[in-house]
Design a protein around this motif. Structure first.
Motif, PDB file in Angstrom:
ATOM      1  N   ALA A 204      43.826  32.245  49.465  1.00  0.00           N
ATOM      2  CA  ALA A 204      43.991  31.055  48.645  1.00  0.00           C
ATOM      3  C   ALA A 204      45.300  31.023  48.076  1.00  0.00           C
ATOM      4  O   ALA A 204      45.860  29.833  48.061  1.00  0.00           O
ATOM      5  CB  ALA A 204      42.955  30.820  47.568  1.00  0.00           C
ATOM      6  N   HIS A 208      49.701  26.369  48.374  1.00  0.00           N
ATOM      7  CA  HIS A 208      49.340  25.580  47.383  1.00  0.00           C
ATOM      8  C   HIS A 208      49.665  24.192  47.532  1.00  0.00           C
ATOM      9  O   HIS A 208      50.778  23.757  48.114  1.00  0.00           O
ATOM     10  CB  HIS A 208      50.486  26.064  46.122  1.00  0.00           C
ATOM     11  CG  HIS A 208      49.858  27.321  45.514  1.00  0.00           C
ATOM     12  ND1 HIS A 208      50.453  27.795  44.230  1.00  0.00           N
ATOM     13  CD2 HIS A 208      48.855  27.729  45.527  1.00  0.00           C
ATOM     14  CE1 HIS A 208      49.891  28.848  43.746  1.00  0.00           C
ATOM     15  NE2 HIS A 208      48.752  28.863  44.512  1.00  0.00           N
ATOM     16  N   ASP A 239      46.621  23.454  43.146  1.00  0.00           N
ATOM     17  CA  ASP A 239      45.900  24.691  43.243  1.00  0.00           C
ATOM     18  C   ASP A 239      46.381  25.692  41.870  1.00  0.00           C
ATOM     19  O   ASP A 239      45.703  26.582  41.823  1.00  0.00           O
ATOM     20  CB  ASP A 239      46.261  25.315  44.487  1.00  0.00           C
ATOM     21  CG  ASP A 239      45.615  24.708  45.585  1.00  0.00           C
ATOM     22  OD1 ASP A 239      44.447  24.290  45.512  1.00  0.00           O
ATOM     23  OD2 ASP A 239      46.070  24.371  46.823  1.00  0.00           O
TER      24      ASP A 239
END
Length: 420
Positions: A204, A208, A239
């Motif tokens: 993750a 972004h 994010d």
């Protein structure tokens, strides 16, 4: 502290982000097969004048950090394949594919969850993977250049926006950008949809999403003074809301002859406030003074860089989330995130370039901007040699002596770079 709530994204924002993402996906499909190898379509020059280039960077990185029992030893190979088309009716395109492999030692933590079974080692942020590093269409007409797709964006000295080219997996942007040039004036604008970070697409932290990030930079060459830039960067990071900021500032850099020597100088100031859905309301400042004398093969200088903060209010320090951070505040990378109390970095620089050889030495003294606590010292050294037009070798060393619970860290890099 204000309450966090994600505002709904506008229809126009969603549409533009989707268009940029779709273009990047289309190029990605055209550039590589499922196993990451170039397809036959890519290797052929279907457009007259197009060119293919290949480059490699093989690097050994060693990290010894207090508080972590094991030492990191990483051997990684970056392979980069690039295809540039010729200009056709003011259009051209570019595709670049990167592959990073562990070749030899793999005793390191690649960071951000990439290697969950190797957390006993210090971080060397070079995860394995094959990715489309850049894929864009250019349109050039009159004084304008437009670019749509995944692209590298380096503004000024990369203190605020850069490609982080030091790491094996570069930072690039899914964006729409424009450049306008007239005389000595250059204006640059970019709308960012997604930031492709150095940690790669498998985690993750490597991606972004943005919801209204705009970068504006206008510069001009002024005779007898140098290059002056003014900029405004507004970041809306979905994010990482704490990275959402509004920053404006200016930078002046140049050099002037004094007898047989040259004096170089750079002055920069920026102000920053919270932006978008940042959970902390704050205001912070940045300034940087850098000067030196160049005589013959030698360059001797000093500098002072400050990012303000508040020791009693976490989250209010000046930050630069899109920067090429390795180039600033020491090569040991101890201050990639600005401490809550801010950072005061005073440094000396020495360099010599003779023939194909280069030697650089830097000494840093770090303090908290708020309160003046001692944050330690660092020594950085580089020795490099260009073997020929295609191959060079570089040795880098960084030794950080920490204070106030910041761990002592030594790092060593040996790397070979080749372009075909």
């Amino acid at each position: 502290m204000k309450q966090f709530s994600r505002k709904p994204r506008s229809r126009n924002c969603i549409t533009l982000n989707a268009a940029i993402a779709l273009l990047a996906m289309l190029f990605a499909g055209a550039a590589v097969s499922e196993d990451g190898a170039p397809t036959s379509k890519d290797s052929g020059n279907s457009i007259a004048g197009s060119g293919v280039s290949l480059s490699f960077r093989y690097r050994y990185e060693y990290v010894d950090q207090d508080g972590i029992s094991d030492e990191a030893k990483a051997l990684t190979l970056l392979s980069r394949l690039s295809l540039q088309s010729d200009l056709y009716r003011n259009f051209d395109f570019f595709v670049e594919v990167d592959d990073v492999r562990e070749v030899g030692f793999d005793d390191f933590n690649a960071g951000a969850g990439n290697t969950p079974n190797r957390t006993q080692y210090p971080v060397v942020a070079d995860p394995e993977g094959t990715e489309v590093n850049q894929a864009y269409i250019d349109y050039n007409a009159n004084n304008w250049s437009w670019r749509l797709g995944r692209q590298r964006i380096n503004l000024d000295n990369q203190r605020f926006v850069g490609g982080v080219g030091w790491r094996q997996n570069e930072q690039t942007f899914d964006a729409l950008s424009a450049v306008y040039k007239r005389g000595k004036v250059t204006a640059r604008y970019a709308y960012i949809a997604t930031v492709r970070r150095i940690f790669g697409d498998d985690v993750a932290a490597g991606r972004h999403e943005q919801a209204g990030t705009h970068l504006l930079n206008v510069s001009s060459e002024i005779e007898g003074l140098g290059k002056i830039s003014g900029y405004y960067y507004t970041i809306d990071n979905e994010d990482s809301p704490a990275s959402s900021t509004n920053t404006y500032g200016f930078r002046l850099s140049g050099r002037r002859g004094v007898g047989s020597s040259k004096v170089r100088y750079a002055i920069e100031y920026a102000a920053q406030t919270n932006g978008a859905d940042n959970p902390v309301s704050f205001g912070a400042n940045y300034w940087h003074l850098d000067t030196g004398v160049i005589f013959g093969d030698f360059d001797v200088g000093l500098g002072w860089e400050v990012l303000t903060g508040d020791a009693n209010s976490p989250g209010e320090a000046f930050r630069t989330p899109f920067a090429t951070l390795h180039a600033f505040n020491g090569w040991a990378d101890k201050f990639l995130t600005t401490p809550a109390a801010g950072l005061d970095d005073r440094y000396l620089k020495f360099g010599v370039t003779r023939g194909r050889a280069i030697v650089q030495l830097r000494l840093h003294s770090f303090e908290a901007e708020d309160g003046g606590s001692n944050f330690g010292d660092e020594l950085d050294l580089r020795v490099g040699y260009k073997l020929n037009d295609r191959l060079r070798c570089d040795l880098f060393f960084a030794s950080y002596d920490g204070r106030n619970d910041i761990a002592d860290t030594d790092k060593l890099w040996l790397m070979f770079s080749m372009k075909l």
